[in-house]
Design a protein around this motif. Structure first.
Motif, PDB file in Angstrom:
ATOM      1  N   SER A  46       0.845  -1.197   0.000  1.00 24.20           N
ATOM      2  CA  SER A  46       0.000   0.000   0.000  1.00 24.20           C
ATOM      3  C   SER A  46       0.874   1.239   0.000  1.00 24.20           C
ATOM      4  O   SER A  46       1.980   1.236   0.559  1.00 24.20           O
ATOM      5  CB  SER A  46      -0.901   0.013   1.232  1.00 24.20           C
ATOM      6  OG  SER A  46      -1.779  -1.083   1.211  1.00 24.20           O
ATOM      7  N   GLU A  47       0.372   2.304  -0.606  1.00 24.40           N
ATOM      8  CA  GLU A  47       1.123   3.553  -0.646  1.00 24.40           C
ATOM      9  C   GLU A  47       1.480   3.986   0.769  1.00 24.40           C
ATOM     10  O   GLU A  47       0.668   3.927   1.688  1.00 24.40           O
ATOM     11  CB  GLU A  47       0.321   4.653  -1.333  1.00 24.40           C
ATOM     12  CG  GLU A  47       1.138   5.905  -1.523  1.00 24.40           C
ATOM     13  CD  GLU A  47       0.523   6.868  -2.521  1.00 24.40           C
ATOM     14  OE1 GLU A  47       1.112   7.947  -2.697  1.00 24.40           O
ATOM     15  OE2 GLU A  47      -0.507   6.543  -3.123  1.00 24.40           O
ATOM     16  N   GLY A  48       2.739   4.361   0.951  1.00 20.98           N
ATOM     17  CA  GLY A  48       3.239   4.773   2.259  1.00 20.98           C
ATOM     18  C   GLY A  48       3.818   3.622   3.072  1.00 20.98           C
ATOM     19  O   GLY A  48       4.503   3.837   4.065  1.00 20.98           O
ATOM     20  N   GLY A  49       3.549   2.396   2.642  1.00 22.10           N
ATOM     21  CA  GLY A  49       4.066   1.223   3.353  1.00 22.10           C
ATOM     22  C   GLY A  49       5.500   0.906   2.958  1.00 22.10           C
ATOM     23  O   GLY A  49       6.083   1.545   2.074  1.00 22.10           O
ATOM     24  N   ASN A  50       6.051  -0.083   3.612  1.00 24.14           N
ATOM     25  CA  ASN A  50       7.405  -0.543   3.327  1.00 24.14           C
ATOM     26  C   ASN A  50       7.333  -1.938   2.704  1.00 24.14           C
ATOM     27  O   ASN A  50       6.418  -2.700   2.990  1.00 24.14           O
ATOM     28  CB  ASN A  50       8.248  -0.617   4.599  1.00 24.14           C
ATOM     29  CG  ASN A  50       8.394   0.721   5.275  1.00 24.14           C
ATOM     30  OD1 ASN A  50       8.160   1.770   4.676  1.00 24.14           O
ATOM     31  ND2 ASN A  50       8.776   0.712   6.535  1.00 24.14           N
ATOM     32  N   VAL A  51       8.308  -2.262   1.875  1.00 19.23           N
ATOM     33  CA  VAL A  51       8.397  -3.594   1.294  1.00 19.23           C
ATOM     34  C   VAL A  51       9.851  -4.045   1.343  1.00 19.23           C
ATOM     35  O   VAL A  51      10.765  -3.236   1.164  1.00 19.23           O
ATOM     36  CB  VAL A  51       7.845  -3.619  -0.159  1.00 19.23           C
ATOM     37  CG1 VAL A  51       8.681  -2.756  -1.084  1.00 19.23           C
ATOM     38  CG2 VAL A  51       7.753  -5.040  -0.692  1.00 19.23           C
ATOM     39  N   ILE A  94      12.377  -1.025   0.729  1.00 19.01           N
ATOM     40  CA  ILE A  94      11.948   0.255   0.158  1.00 19.01           C
ATOM     41  C   ILE A  94      10.953   0.845   1.145  1.00 19.01           C
ATOM     42  O   ILE A  94       9.923   0.231   1.434  1.00 19.01           O
ATOM     43  CB  ILE A  94      11.306   0.068  -1.234  1.00 19.01           C
ATOM     44  CG1 ILE A  94      12.250  -0.724  -2.147  1.00 19.01           C
ATOM     45  CG2 ILE A  94      10.967   1.429  -1.833  1.00 19.01           C
ATOM     46  CD1 ILE A  94      11.603  -1.197  -3.429  1.00 19.01           C
ATOM     47  N   LYS A  95      11.271   2.023   1.669  1.00 18.28           N
ATOM     48  CA  LYS A  95      10.442   2.651   2.707  1.00 18.28           C
ATOM     49  C   LYS A  95       9.517   3.696   2.091  1.00 18.28           C
ATOM     50  O   LYS A  95       9.898   4.385   1.145  1.00 18.28           O
ATOM     51  CB  LYS A  95      11.329   3.326   3.744  1.00 18.28           C
ATOM     52  CG  LYS A  95      12.214   2.372   4.493  1.00 18.28           C
ATOM     53  CD  LYS A  95      13.146   3.156   5.375  1.00 18.28           C
ATOM     54  CE  LYS A  95      13.593   2.342   6.551  1.00 18.28           C
ATOM     55  NZ  LYS A  95      14.255   3.171   7.545  1.00 18.28           N
ATOM     56  N   GLY A  96       8.320   3.811   2.653  1.00 15.89           N
ATOM     57  CA  GLY A  96       7.384   4.838   2.219  1.00 15.89           C
ATOM     58  C   GLY A  96       7.098   4.782   0.728  1.00 15.89           C
ATOM     59  O   GLY A  96       7.227   5.775   0.022  1.00 15.89           O
ATOM     60  N   VAL A  97       6.673   3.623   0.266  1.00 18.93           N
ATOM     61  CA  VAL A  97       6.477   3.393  -1.160  1.00 18.93           C
ATOM     62  C   VAL A  97       5.421   4.339  -1.743  1.00 18.93           C
ATOM     63  O   VAL A  97       4.367   4.538  -1.163  1.00 18.93           O
ATOM     64  CB  VAL A  97       6.069   1.924  -1.418  1.00 18.93           C
ATOM     65  CG1 VAL A  97       5.667   1.700  -2.864  1.00 18.93           C
ATOM     66  CG2 VAL A  97       7.204   0.988  -1.038  1.00 18.93           C
ATOM     67  N   THR A  98       5.757   4.911  -2.902  1.00 22.68           N
ATOM     68  CA  THR A  98       4.823   5.703  -3.705  1.00 22.68           C
ATOM     69  C   THR A  98       4.775   5.094  -5.096  1.00 22.68           C
ATOM     70  O   THR A  98       5.538   4.173  -5.396  1.00 22.68           O
ATOM     71  CB  THR A  98       5.268   7.182  -3.801  1.00 22.68           C
ATOM     72  OG1 THR A  98       6.517   7.231  -4.506  1.00 22.68           O
ATOM     73  CG2 THR A  98       5.418   7.819  -2.430  1.00 22.68           C
ATOM     74  N   ALA A  99       3.915   5.632  -5.941  1.00 26.93           N
ATOM     75  CA  ALA A  99       3.794   5.100  -7.307  1.00 26.93           C
ATOM     76  C   ALA A  99       5.128   5.150  -8.053  1.00 26.93           C
ATOM     77  O   ALA A  99       5.401   4.300  -8.900  1.00 26.93           O
ATOM     78  CB  ALA A  99       2.729   5.873  -8.075  1.00 26.93           C
ATOM     79  N   SER A 100       5.979   6.100  -7.712  1.00 30.82           N
ATOM     80  CA  SER A 100       7.258   6.206  -8.434  1.00 30.82           C
ATOM     81  C   SER A 100       8.220   5.056  -8.103  1.00 30.82           C
ATOM     82  O   SER A 100       9.171   4.828  -8.837  1.00 30.82           O
ATOM     83  CB  SER A 100       7.926   7.555  -8.157  1.00 30.82           C
ATOM     84  OG  SER A 100       8.296   7.655  -6.797  1.00 30.82           O
ATOM     85  N   CYS A 126       7.798  -4.781  -8.108  1.00 35.49           N
ATOM     86  CA  CYS A 126       7.122  -4.176  -6.952  1.00 35.49           C
ATOM     87  C   CYS A 126       6.022  -3.275  -7.476  1.00 35.49           C
ATOM     88  O   CYS A 126       6.250  -2.453  -8.368  1.00 35.49           O
ATOM     89  CB  CYS A 126       8.141  -3.378  -6.145  1.00 35.49           C
ATOM     90  SG  CYS A 126       7.426  -2.547  -4.730  1.00 35.49           S
ATOM     91  N   THR A 127       4.805  -3.405  -6.931  1.00 35.30           N
ATOM     92  CA  THR A 127       3.701  -2.545  -7.346  1.00 35.30           C
ATOM     93  C   THR A 127       3.156  -1.780  -6.160  1.00 35.30           C
ATOM     94  O   THR A 127       3.277  -2.201  -5.014  1.00 35.30           O
ATOM     95  CB  THR A 127       2.560  -3.352  -7.980  1.00 35.30           C
ATOM     96  OG1 THR A 127       2.024  -4.245  -6.999  1.00 35.30           O
ATOM     97  CG2 THR A 127       3.016  -4.124  -9.187  1.00 35.30           C
ATOM     98  N   ASP A 128       2.534  -0.666  -6.471  1.00 31.54           N
ATOM     99  CA  ASP A 128       1.907   0.186  -5.450  1.00 31.54           C
ATOM    100  C   ASP A 128       0.400  -0.036  -5.549  1.00 31.54           C
ATOM    101  O   ASP A 128      -0.179   0.125  -6.612  1.00 31.54           O
ATOM    102  CB  ASP A 128       2.281   1.650  -5.743  1.00 31.54           C
ATOM    103  CG  ASP A 128       1.443   2.622  -4.954  1.00 31.54           C
ATOM    104  OD1 ASP A 128       1.072   2.293  -3.823  1.00 31.54           O
ATOM    105  OD2 ASP A 128       1.174   3.714  -5.481  1.00 31.54           O
TER     106      ASP A 128
END
Length: 130
Positions: A46-51, A94-100, A126-128
């Motif tokens: 989810s957007e803002g999450g970490n992976v 990857i911290k704070g994932v966004t669409a980019s 990786c997808t958002d």
């Protein structure tokens, strides 16, 4: 003697060995494995999450961390606080994932086989979920 040059996945399988002078036959199984493997092919966050993308390197001896590199395709270096590599570089967070950040991340491992330097890569997507 069975000799396979430039062995690859297509060479995996069972080979029959027959020795005419003794009328003896044996089966020889050639098992190949990936030098770099991951449990998952796709990661969704989810957007803002970490992976965290983790791989297993099937090379003996274990390559040092300076022989392992990660990139976001098509070749972007991973810089900044968003990207955190484990000490052995086998995990990328990857911290704070966004669409980019959506895209394919590739790990490249350098190691030697019979005195020759070999490069193996493995890509994870990786997808958002945004």
């Amino acid at each position: 003697m069975l000799h396979i040059d430039d062995i690859s996945d297509k060479n995996a399988g069972v080979y029959a060995l027959y020795i005419p002078s003794t009328a003896t036959s044996e089966l020889v199984e050639v098992i190949l494995y990936s030098a770099v493997e991951a449990d998952k092919k796709y990661y969704t966050v989810s957007e803002g999450g970490n992976v965290t993308i983790t791989v297993k390197v099937n090379v003996e001896p274990d390559p040092p961390a300076d022989k392992i590199t990660w990139r976001k395709l098509p070749g972007k270096q991973l810089k900044g606080d968003k990207y955190l590599l484990s000490e052995d570089k086998k995990s990328l967070e990857i911290k704070g994932v966004t669409a980019s950040e959506a895209g394919t991340y590739r790990i490249q491992v350098k190691f030697e086989v019979a005195g020759k330097e070999v490069y193996k890569t493995h890509g994870r997507y990786c997808t958002d979920r945004g």
